[in-house]
Structures are given as C-alpha cells and as structure tokens.
Write an enzyme that holds these catalytic residues in place. Structure first.
Site: not given
Ligand code: SAH
Ligand code: SF4
Length: 379
Positions: A99, A119, A126, A179, A210, A232, A234, A309, A352
């Site tokens: 995507e 990933c 995620c 990644e 990222s 990232s 977090h 999200n 995201c």
C-alpha cells in the site's frame, strides 16, 4: 523473448540503466549521454512509450522496446477518502500486495511509501505489525510507488512544474508498511533515484525516513542519502517503550538518542522529527510530556504527536482531545511548534499504522469494526 519476461526500465537506478544500455551495445563513449536522455524520459517526463523518446536514435528505441518495457506497478485498487486522501494497493510481480498513501494538503502533497510487505517488528499499536513480514521490496518497487502515483495524479512534467508550485507530490515519507532500516540498501537506492535532480527531482529536505529505531543502520542511511530522519519514539521510559516498541529491548532509548545526536548534518535547519503516538492512559500524562521535553534537550528536534488510529482488535484507544491539547501545550511551551498530526484517510484505513495489505483479508466483523472506529473517531 516472451513479452511477459521483459524487464521494465521503470524503477532502475542510473547504474542499472547504464548496464542495460551497455548490454544492448551502446558504445562506452555514448553511455553517459544515453543514460541522461532516457533517465529524463523515465523520471522527469514519465514516458510510457519508447516512441515518445524523440531524441533517442530510432535504432536504440527499437532495441529498447524489444528487450524492455516501461511497465508500472500494477494498481489493484485505488480508494479515495472523504478528506481527499488516496490509498493505492499495488500488486507486485509475485502477487504480493503493498500500500501507498497520497495525502494532499494546502500547498503540498505527501506520498507515504512502503518499504516492505508486512513488518518483522511487532509494535503493539500498529496494524502493519500484526502482519508477518512477507519480503523486502526491491528498489524498483519502492521507486515504482512514486512513479505509479505520479501517473494516477497526472503529476508529470519538467522541472518548471516544481518551481511553479503546481507539483502534486511535493514530499515523500518512508512511513508506509515496513521498517525501512531493515531494507536499507534498497531504500537508499530508491531514495537516491527520487532525489535525483534530473529525474523525479524531490529535494532531500522533502524526503523523510521514519524508523522505529534500528540504531546500527541510522548513521549509514544518513550518509548514503542525506534525507530527513524521523524516530518513532512513543515512550519516555525503557520500561514502557519495551512494551510498545519491542525493538527497544535491543536498542534502548539512550542508544537511540546517541545515534540521533550523530545524525549527519544535524542542526536547526535539519532537525529530527520525533513521532509520539497518543495512547489513552498509557503515555499521555503531563509528566510524560515533561519527561519528553527533558529527554530531547540538546537535540535539534520537532515533535509530532500522532493521535492513535484505531484498527480492529487494537489494544489501545486514542487519548481524548483535551488530554492531547494539554500534552501539546507542555511541549509547545518548551519551544516545539505545531505538534498534533491531523489524522487523514481513517475512513479508508489509510492513516498511520492502519496499513495492512488486503493479502490478509478482513472478515465481515473486522470491516464493521473498522467502519465504526472511523465514524466514531474519524474527523
Ligand atoms: N516502521 C517505521 C515506519 C512506518 S510507521 C516506523 O515504525 O517508524 C509510521 C508511523 O506511524 C510510526 O511513527 C508509527 O509508530 C506510527 N503508527 C503506527 N501505528 C499507528 C497507529 N495505530 N496510530 C497512529 N500512529 C501509528
Ligand atoms: Fe513495523 Fe513501524 Fe508498524 Fe513498528 S510501527 S510494526 S516498525 S511498521
């Protein structure tokens, strides 16, 4: 040769194109010029037919057409969000799906590009992390996402277009599936094609990679590409980051920030973006915000607060708007500007962390939950 076996020139690096032309018998002393001409047709003008390459000798055009194609990634599906965000699903030669997301904004347009199918990492918030790694994308498949998006957006044209501000894709972020620092060589090759001034011509300052924190790969990627870096983060403690981003157990916060301090060219003009997903009751307290500011002291940084999200079965909720604002205020007062990222494309699961290729089909129940989540929490 069987037509379907011909390789495409689209996505090739300069070195690969040079080798392809040498194989066709282009003499050594002409190679540079021919590579330059064809490069511009491929990446500045988006040619789809060898016959349009009018400054290339007819015999060479014919030889190219006989041995190569100008085929793009196959677009299996394109979805349009009610906020203008577009999500593309590409089918790769081996049938895998990946995507890419286009996010139009005032005065700019960002293409979010994937580096892997799935990933290997398993960040708990995620959606992509719930999909097993299928494989790395090749450099051509990474560059190919931008070429195909330019086709769809009718965004080809010569350099003047970039200068006049009418370009649709002005920025690229390596923030799609995967990644990027676990596929460093292919990602670096693709980013160097995208930033080549005679081709796709994106400024390195408008390309951001990222990473969840693959520490040993960071410096090398900076040296090889000169693009911008996003981390990232977090969480502000190793205990929490170990849980949210399990890679932290291997490369803890201190090591990660040390790598950031060594990022080539780090300065106020070339700040690092720290991404921080807002998880209700998990990492969103005032104390977390203050600790974040202390942690980043001395690193030229931007902080990007990302409202979580939702996706079907996710173990977290997004922080309340008031909580995010209070967190943002503390970060703002410490001198970091405009921190909350507006969610885009939630209704089509393009925001995201929501990407997960349809190779893993959603059940009807999952679809329903996604719809509810988008309605309840989307804009
Ligand atoms: N693998 C890379 C790049 C892709 S993820 C990385 O992890 O950095 C792009 C960004 O989206 C990362 O900051 C990631 O942490 C964040 N993200 C992942 N899932 C999310 C979710 N459900 N809501 C909001 N942001 C999320
Ligand atoms: Fe992989 Fe990034 Fe998702 Fe973590 S946040 S699982 S590294 S895509």
């Amino acid at each position: 040769m069987d037509i379907t076996e011909k390789p495409s020139l689209v996505g090739m690096t300069r070195e690969e194109l040079r080798a392809a032309l040498a194989l066709l018998g282009v003499p050594e002393k002409q190679l540079r010029m021919r590579v330059g001409q064809i490069w511009s047709w491929l990446y500045a003008r988006g040619a789809r037919d060898f016959d349009t390459m009018t400054d290339v000798a007819k015999t060479l055009r014919d030889a190219l057409a006989e041995n190569y194609t100008l085929d793009r990634l196959q677009m299996a599906e394109a979805q349009l969000s009610n906020d203008g965000t577009r999500k593309y699903l590409f089918r790769l030669a081996d049938g895998q799906l990946v995507e890419t997301v286009y996010i139009p904004e005032m005065g700019r347009g960002t293409l979010c590009v994937s580096s892997q199918v799935g990933c290997t990492l398993t960040c708990r918030f995620c959606h992509t992390g719930t999909q097993k790694l299928v494989r790395n994308l090749s450099a051509a498949e990474i560059t190919g996402q931008m070429v195909a998006a330019r086709d769809d957006l009718e965004d080809w044209g010569l350099q003047e277009r970039s200068n006049s501000g009418s370009r649709k894709i002005t920025n690229v972020v390596m923030m799609g599936m995967g990644e990027p620092l676990y596929n460093s060589d292919n990602v670096a090759a693709a980013l160097n094609v995208m930033s080549d001034g005679d081709g796709l011509s994106l400024s390195k300052r408008r390309i951001t990679l990222s990473t969840s924190g693959v520490v040993p790969e960071i410096a090398d990627m900076g040296a090889k590409t000169g693009v911008m870096l996003a981390i990232s983060l977090h969480a502000v403690t190793d205990a929490l980051r170990d849980e949210l981003v399990p890679l932290n157990k291997k490369y803890p916060i201190e090591d990660l920030l040390a790598a950031c301090r060594n990022w080539p060219g780090l300065s106020n003009a070339k700040r690092i973006t720290f991404e921080y997903v807002m998880l209700k009751g998990v990492n969103d307290s005032d104390a977390d915000a203050r600790a974040l500011v202390r942690l980043l002291a001395g690193i030229p940084a931007k902080i990007n607060l990302i409202p979580f999200n939702p996706w079907p079965g996710a173990p977290y909720e997004c922080s309340d708007a008031a909580r995010m604002q209070a967190f943002a205020d503390i970060v703002n007062r410490a001198g970091y500007a405009s921190p909350v990222r507006r969610p885009r494309g939630r209704d089509i699961m393009a925001a995201c962390g929501q990407l997960k290729s349809a190779s893993v089909k959603q059940t009807a129940a999952e679809k329903k939950m996604a719809e509810l989540a988008a309605r309840g929490l989307g804009r």
